[in-house]
Design a protein around this motif. Structure first.
Motif, PDB file in Angstrom:
ATOM      1  N   ASN A  28       5.225   1.195 -12.091  1.00  0.00           N
ATOM      2  CA  ASN A  28       6.009   2.504 -12.412  1.00  0.00           C
ATOM      3  C   ASN A  28       6.984   2.701 -13.273  1.00  0.00           C
ATOM      4  OD1 ASN A  28       4.237   3.834 -10.466  1.00  0.00           O
ATOM      5  ND2 ASN A  28       5.525   3.365  -8.808  1.00  0.00           N
ATOM      6  N   HIS A  35      12.000  -3.536  -8.389  1.00  0.00           N
ATOM      7  CA  HIS A  35      11.703  -2.535  -7.032  1.00  0.00           C
ATOM      8  C   HIS A  35      12.348  -3.503  -5.981  1.00  0.00           C
ATOM      9  CE1 HIS A  35       9.013   0.309  -8.762  1.00  0.00           C
ATOM     10  NE2 HIS A  35       8.430  -0.524  -9.387  1.00  0.00           N
ATOM     11  N   ARG A  39      15.991  -2.177  -3.858  1.00  0.00           N
ATOM     12  CA  ARG A  39      16.113  -1.949  -2.486  1.00  0.00           C
ATOM     13  C   ARG A  39      17.149  -2.771  -1.520  1.00  0.00           C
ATOM     14  NH1 ARG A  39      10.771   0.358   0.256  1.00  0.00           N
ATOM     15  NH2 ARG A  39       9.819   1.522  -1.820  1.00  0.00           N
ATOM     16  N   PRO A 106       6.807  -4.708  -3.339  1.00  0.00           N
ATOM     17  CA  PRO A 106       7.464  -3.750  -3.832  1.00  0.00           C
ATOM     18  C   PRO A 106       8.021  -2.627  -2.896  1.00  0.00           C
ATOM     19  CG  PRO A 106       5.323  -3.402  -4.371  1.00  0.00           C
ATOM     20  CD  PRO A 106       5.368  -5.017  -3.960  1.00  0.00           C
ATOM     21  N   ASN A 107       7.220  -2.733  -1.390  1.00  0.00           N
ATOM     22  CA  ASN A 107       7.485  -1.650  -0.754  1.00  0.00           C
ATOM     23  C   ASN A 107       8.377  -2.245   0.390  1.00  0.00           C
ATOM     24  OD1 ASN A 107       5.753   0.109  -1.984  1.00  0.00           O
ATOM     25  ND2 ASN A 107       4.027  -0.972  -0.904  1.00  0.00           N
ATOM     26  N   SER A 109      10.726  -2.873   3.488  1.00  0.00           N
ATOM     27  CA  SER A 109      11.470  -1.959   4.091  1.00  0.00           C
ATOM     28  C   SER A 109      12.725  -2.331   4.520  1.00  0.00           C
ATOM     29  CB  SER A 109      10.602  -1.585   5.514  1.00  0.00           C
ATOM     30  OG  SER A 109      11.362  -1.025   6.222  1.00  0.00           O
ATOM     31  N   HIS A 140       8.439 -12.924   4.468  1.00  0.00           N
ATOM     32  CA  HIS A 140       9.232 -11.296   4.824  1.00  0.00           C
ATOM     33  C   HIS A 140      10.064 -11.697   6.133  1.00  0.00           C
ATOM     34  CE1 HIS A 140       9.836  -7.293   5.607  1.00  0.00           C
ATOM     35  NE2 HIS A 140       9.131  -6.856   4.485  1.00  0.00           N
ATOM     36  N   GLU A 186       3.174  -1.156   5.314  1.00  0.00           N
ATOM     37  CA  GLU A 186       3.230  -1.112   3.951  1.00  0.00           C
ATOM     38  C   GLU A 186       4.352  -1.895   3.500  1.00  0.00           C
ATOM     39  OE1 GLU A 186       4.959   2.970   5.412  1.00  0.00           O
ATOM     40  OE2 GLU A 186       3.389   1.489   5.971  1.00  0.00           O
ATOM     41  N   SER A 187       5.117  -2.431   4.181  1.00  0.00           N
ATOM     42  CA  SER A 187       6.063  -3.374   3.798  1.00  0.00           C
ATOM     43  C   SER A 187       5.578  -4.665   3.281  1.00  0.00           C
ATOM     44  CB  SER A 187       7.200  -3.345   4.887  1.00  0.00           C
ATOM     45  OG  SER A 187       8.441  -4.344   4.506  1.00  0.00           O
ATOM     46  N   TYR A 189       2.573  -5.113   2.007  1.00  0.00           N
ATOM     47  CA  TYR A 189       1.549  -5.311   1.042  1.00  0.00           C
ATOM     48  C   TYR A 189       2.314  -6.024  -0.135  1.00  0.00           C
ATOM     49  CZ  TYR A 189      -1.224  -3.309  -2.682  1.00  0.00           C
ATOM     50  OH  TYR A 189      -1.976  -3.090  -3.834  1.00  0.00           O
ATOM     51  N   ASN A 190       1.428  -6.888  -0.856  1.00  0.00           N
ATOM     52  CA  ASN A 190       1.834  -7.636  -1.956  1.00  0.00           C
ATOM     53  C   ASN A 190       0.823  -7.576  -2.772  1.00  0.00           C
ATOM     54  OD1 ASN A 190       0.091  -9.447  -0.167  1.00  0.00           O
ATOM     55  ND2 ASN A 190       0.533 -11.076  -1.592  1.00  0.00           N
TER      56      ASN A 190
END
Length: 199
Positions: A28, A35, A39, A106-107, A109, A140, A186-187, A189-190
């Motif tokens: 994006n 990203h 955050r 990127p997601n 949380s 993570h 979704e946090s 997701y790589n």
């Protein structure tokens, strides 16, 4: 602000599956690592990015110069494995606890990080690690800095093991938290391949 927390973003490695330096892939119209930084920077007072070599260090410093983060080269341990960046981040971090994350999530949380941090602080856990089925997410997760440095050194130099599971096995006060709810799927997701980037 989570004042007792540092963060290490692992951005080394060869990105062999991806085909180019993954941390600076565009998602994006922003670099993948941006990203994550965007955050985390309102939340965590000390952010370190660990890289494998001088070239990665230079590229990253130029790409993220607007952020107040540190970019450091992995310690020269004579091996190539994620544990090197993991260990370097622990050494370079300034706070009691360290959030270890990969540069390709990127997601990530904020709610999940806050939840893991509270678990660490309130219950004095030395590791808070998300898990689903039999799969753990060591990149993570939040670790006590001093206890985990000791665990890494024992895994490397006593057991001669390079996997992060060996490190986690040596941490006594740990908890595995379920993925879902406060730590949404979704946090985690790589992105491993270029075709996984949205067009």
């Amino acid at each position: 602000m989570l004042r007792k927390l540092s963060c290490n973003i692992l951005a080394g490695g060869s990105s062999s599956r991806f085909g180019s330096y993954k941390a600076l892939a565009l998602l994006n119209n922003k670099f993948l690592i941006v990203h994550i930084i965007a955050r985390l920077i309102p939340l965590i007072p000390d952010i370190v990015i660990t890289v494998s070599n001088d070239k990665q260090e230079e590229m990253l410093k130029n790409a993220i110069k607007e952020f107040n983060v540190r970019v450091v080269i992995d310690k020269p341990l004579g091996i190539r494995a994620a544990i090197v960046g993991f260990y370097t981040g622990l050494i370079e971090s300034r706070n009691e606890y360290v959030l270890q994350v990969a540069c390709d999530m990127p997601n990530i949380s904020v709610k999940c990080i806050e939840y893991m941090y509270r678990k660490s602080i309130n219950h004095k856990y030395d590791a808070v690690i998300p898990k689903w089925n039999n799969h753990i997410e060591p990149l993570h997760a939040i670790y006590n800095r001093e206890k985990t440095i000791k665990a890494v050194e024992e895994a490397l130099y006593l057991d001669k093991r390079l996997d992060l599971r060996a490190v986690i096995d040596k941490i006594d006060r740990k908890i595995f938290i379920p993925i879902g709810g406060k730590c949404p799927k979704e946090s985690f997701y790589n992105i491993n391949y270029k075709h996984e980037l949205p067009n």
